[in-house]
Motif scaffolding. Structure first.
Motif, PDB file in Angstrom:
ATOM      1  N   LYS A   1     -12.557  -4.448   4.937  1.00  0.00           N
ATOM      2  CA  LYS A   1     -11.199  -4.196   4.496  1.00  0.00           C
ATOM      3  C   LYS A   1     -10.416  -3.454   5.576  1.00  0.00           C
ATOM      4  CE  LYS A   1      -8.921  -3.516   0.217  1.00  0.00           C
ATOM      5  NZ  LYS A   1      -8.633  -2.623  -0.864  1.00  0.00           N
TER       6      LYS A   1
ATOM      7  N   ASN B   1      -6.787  -4.377   7.433  1.00  0.00           N
ATOM      8  CA  ASN B   1      -5.665  -3.465   7.542  1.00  0.00           C
ATOM      9  C   ASN B   1      -5.107  -3.431   8.954  1.00  0.00           C
ATOM     10  OD1 ASN B   1      -4.942  -2.502   5.167  1.00  0.00           O
ATOM     11  ND2 ASN B   1      -6.434  -0.843   5.103  1.00  0.00           N
TER      12      ASN B   1
ATOM     13  N   ARG C   1      -3.079  -6.679   9.868  1.00  0.00           N
ATOM     14  CA  ARG C   1      -1.921  -7.128   9.107  1.00  0.00           C
ATOM     15  C   ARG C   1      -0.596  -6.923   9.824  1.00  0.00           C
ATOM     16  NH1 ARG C   1      -1.852  -2.524   4.450  1.00  0.00           N
ATOM     17  NH2 ARG C   1      -0.741  -0.987   5.659  1.00  0.00           N
TER      18      ARG C   1
ATOM     19  N   LYS D   1       3.338  -5.525   1.629  1.00  0.00           N
ATOM     20  CA  LYS D   1       2.458  -5.819   2.765  1.00  0.00           C
ATOM     21  C   LYS D   1       1.382  -6.849   2.400  1.00  0.00           C
ATOM     22  CE  LYS D   1       4.225  -2.628   5.462  1.00  0.00           C
ATOM     23  NZ  LYS D   1       5.574  -2.903   4.907  1.00  0.00           N
ATOM     24  N   GLU D   2       1.050  -6.900   1.083  1.00  0.00           N
ATOM     25  CA  GLU D   2      -0.040  -7.792   0.658  1.00  0.00           C
ATOM     26  C   GLU D   2       0.280  -9.242   1.003  1.00  0.00           C
ATOM     27  OE1 GLU D   2       1.366  -5.518  -1.391  1.00  0.00           O
ATOM     28  OE2 GLU D   2      -0.241  -4.039  -1.076  1.00  0.00           O
ATOM     29  N   ARG D   3       1.548  -9.575   0.942  1.00  0.00           N
ATOM     30  CA  ARG D   3       1.913 -10.974   1.220  1.00  0.00           C
ATOM     31  C   ARG D   3       1.538 -11.349   2.645  1.00  0.00           C
ATOM     32  NH1 ARG D   3       7.889 -12.075  -0.879  1.00  0.00           N
ATOM     33  NH2 ARG D   3       7.775 -10.784  -2.742  1.00  0.00           N
TER      34      ARG D   3
ATOM     35  N   GLU E   1      -0.734  -9.837   4.427  1.00  0.00           N
ATOM     36  CA  GLU E   1      -2.193  -9.809   4.530  1.00  0.00           C
ATOM     37  C   GLU E   1      -2.776 -11.129   4.071  1.00  0.00           C
ATOM     38  OE1 GLU E   1      -4.373  -6.352   2.922  1.00  0.00           O
ATOM     39  OE2 GLU E   1      -2.438  -5.338   3.113  1.00  0.00           O
TER      40      GLU E   1
END
Lengths: 307, 299
Positions: A2, A6, A9, B191-193, B195
């Motif tokens: 994970k 991070n 990203r 931010k998840e999008r 990722e």
């Protein structure tokens, strides 16, 4: 695993790509900084040196006489004072009218208030500048009428009164015509104030003035500050309306007066004084921007959010 | 019964509220009506007359409109305005999206981001007079020829290429503020999008077109509408400051066409007819754009 994601990203392409983007970013920044520095450098240069072809170097020695000449011979001092007068008066009028009207529109939910709210918002659609010509002629006619009234009352047939060529009229016009969009924004913010606050204060016997100044205003202080700053800068820089309204040279604001300065010094190729005048006119705004940078930039975000 | 009474009281202002509204609400309302609505009605009314702004008015019906619509100078002015609008919108949108995406995604240090934001916003606060004069001198004193190594055309750079130069300077002024709006919008995207897209192997450009741009569509609409509504005054300012009396050089925009007819040729009725037409053109442009983007948003 994970942790790794991070890190990925935010990645923005290859190293080459990142450097390319960075160069573009700084290249654009140069197109903004360079003209400003060049203006400053030229304003500190004697015009002789400038005309001999030394247009790029930083002046050595610096030549401050340009500023004195622009300030005195070209009346930049008087123009600055006029501009300051108009701007301060405009912002004060604007702030009072904006906050009170928004308070009424946001918190007095009576039927006719709703109607006036619509009235302001529909007018927001009219592009203000198109009204400049009709507004000027309308105010001129009103001014002529006032003049004849004054002549009749005072019995002096030579009394002259020009409503349009007047710094106070100009300020009122600036303040009032700027209202709709800021009212729209501020009303939105004031709706966010919990009604029970105001009701509680009313039950405790607080006056409307007290509620408005002590409860409502502190709540919206940042956005009102932003709107006043925008209005200050906009008024300081405004050109077309001032050019149309002001005829007498003693009433000129900076943006109109600069034309006069250029006519006076530019045709003698005395560019030092011209650029000194430009620097004088932008310096106060620049200082204001440096001091209130955060408020202005955050306000720009906020004002978009509501639309 | 009791409930009804309180409801009723709620919808009737107290004496104090009446006073507050009369003292503070009424004057702005009257001034506002007098400064915007009345001139607009008057403009529409005098546009039907042959009126110099002084003396008599003669009824001519729709003749002013007919003359304007067949005037080739007006056609040229509309074309110039629309061309500036198109190029300015493209330049401003492309640059502000490019800058905003780069600044948010390049992971600059905070100080660097703040520095860039500070610089980029500068043209938005500077006076249009100063901006126009500095750029005008930059071209007129042949400094541009020195920088670019090109030969100065016979009429000077501004005289020969008014449209590209005005478009460039006008866009230069606008990019900063719009970039700041876009930065805030991009930072609000979850931010998840990104990722998820990253995990699916989507590249930077796929992310830009499939995540970032759809998410900032409301901001793009705001930018486009702001550009349209400020177009007429902005063009008028720049043309007046860059070229002066634009008649001689043959470069005309709609705002100046109206202005010159009123103040140079003393044809106020005619100028007001132009103002009414102009208002319709601007309204139609912004409504079509608004409609188009809203439809795209819904999809």
């Amino acid at each position: 695993m994970k942790q790794r994601n991070n890190k990925i990203r935010f990645s923005a392409g290859s190293t080459a790509m990142r450097w390319l983007l960075r160069i573009i970013l700084y290249g654009w920044a140069v197109t903004i900084i360079f003209p400003l520095f060049w203006t400053l450098a030229t304003s500190l240069k004697s015009s002789k040196v400038f005309m001999q072809g030394d247009v790029w170097n930083w002046p050595d020695p610096m030549y401050l006489t340009n500023f004195f000449r622009a300030w005195q011979e070209a009346n930049m001092g008087a123009y600055t004072f006029n501009t300051l007068f108009v701007t301060v008066l405009t912002v004060v009028l604007f702030a009072i009218m904006l906050t009170t009207t928004s308070y009424i529109l946001a918190k007095y939910d009576f039927k006719f208030v709703k109607f006036f709210e619509k009235y302001y918002f529909v007018s927001m659609m009219i592009p203000g500048m198109l009204l400049l010509v009709p507004l000027f002629f309308q105010l001129r006619d009103v001014g002529d009428w006032l003049q004849s009234v004054i002549r009749f009352v005072t019995g002096n047939p030579n009394y002259t009164f020009v409503l349009t060529d007047n710094l106070i009229t100009l300020s009122v016009v600036y303040a009032v015509t700027a209202l709709p969009t800021p009212i729209f924004l501020l009303t939105g913010f004031m709706r966010g104030i919990d009604k029970s606050f105001l009701e509680a204060a009313r039950i405790d016997g607080a006056s409307e003035m007290y509620i408005f100044t002590r409860i409502v205003l502190p709540f919206v202080k940042p956005i009102v500050l932003f709107q006043c700053l925008t209005q200050f800068m906009g008024t300081w820089n405004e050109y077309m309306t001032a050019l149309t309204f002001l005829e007498n040279e003693k009433n000129y604001t900076l943006s109109v007066g600069i034309q006069k300065l250029i006519a006076q010094f530019g045709y003698q190729s005395d560019y030092g004084a011209v650029f000194a005048g430009l620097i004088i006119s932008l310096l106060p705004i620049l200082l204001l921007y440096v001091v209130f940078q955060k408020t202005i930039q955050n306000g720009t975000d906020m004002s978009e959010g509501i639309k | 019964m009791n409930k009804k009474k309180t409801q009723l009281r709620k919808h009737r202002p107290t004496a104090e509220q009446w006073r507050f509204m009369l003292i503070f609400g009424l004057p702005p309302l009257l001034l506002f009506t007098f400064f915007t609505v009345v001139p607009m009605i008057q403009a529409a009314y005098t546009s039907l007359f042959d009126y110099s702004g002084y003396g008599d008015m003669t009824w001519v019906g729709l003749d002013n409109y007919r003359t304007i619509l067949t005037d080739s100078v007006f056609h040229q002015a509309v074309i110039n305005d629309v061309l500036i609008l198109i190029f300015k919108t493209i330049i401003v949108l492309v640059l502000s999206v490019l800058f905003a995406v780069s600044i948010t995604r390049l992971r600059f240090k905070k100080a660097e981001t703040n520095f860039l934001r500070f610089i980029y916003y500068l043209p938005n606060i500077l006076s249009v007079v100063v901006i126009a004069k500095v750029w005008k001198y930059f071209f007129d004193l042949e400094l541009f020829s020195v920088v670019s190594g090109l030969e100065t055309p016979e009429n000077g750079w501004v005289g020969t290429y008014p449209l590209p130069i005005i478009t460039f300077v006008a866009s230069w002024c606008g990019v900063g503020a719009f970039m700041i709006i876009l930065i805030a919008a991009i930072n609000n995207i979850p931010k998840e999008r990104y990722e998820a897209a990253e995990l699916d192997g989507a590249g930077q450009f796929r992310q830009l077109f499939n995540i970032t741009l759809p998410a900032v569509l409301p901001q793009i609409r705001y930018i486009a509408i702001t550009i349209i509504t400020s177009l007429v005054p902005s063009n008028m300012n720049f043309v007046k400051l860059f070229i002066g009396e634009a008649e001689s050089s043959g470069f005309m925009v709609m705002g100046l066409y109206e202005y010159n007819n009123a103040f140079t040729y003393y044809k106020l009725g005619y100028a007001n007819a132009a103002a009414v037409l102009l208002m319709f053109i601007v309204l139609i442009l912004s409504y079509t754009l608004n409609y188009g983007i809203t439809r795209k948003e819904r999809q």
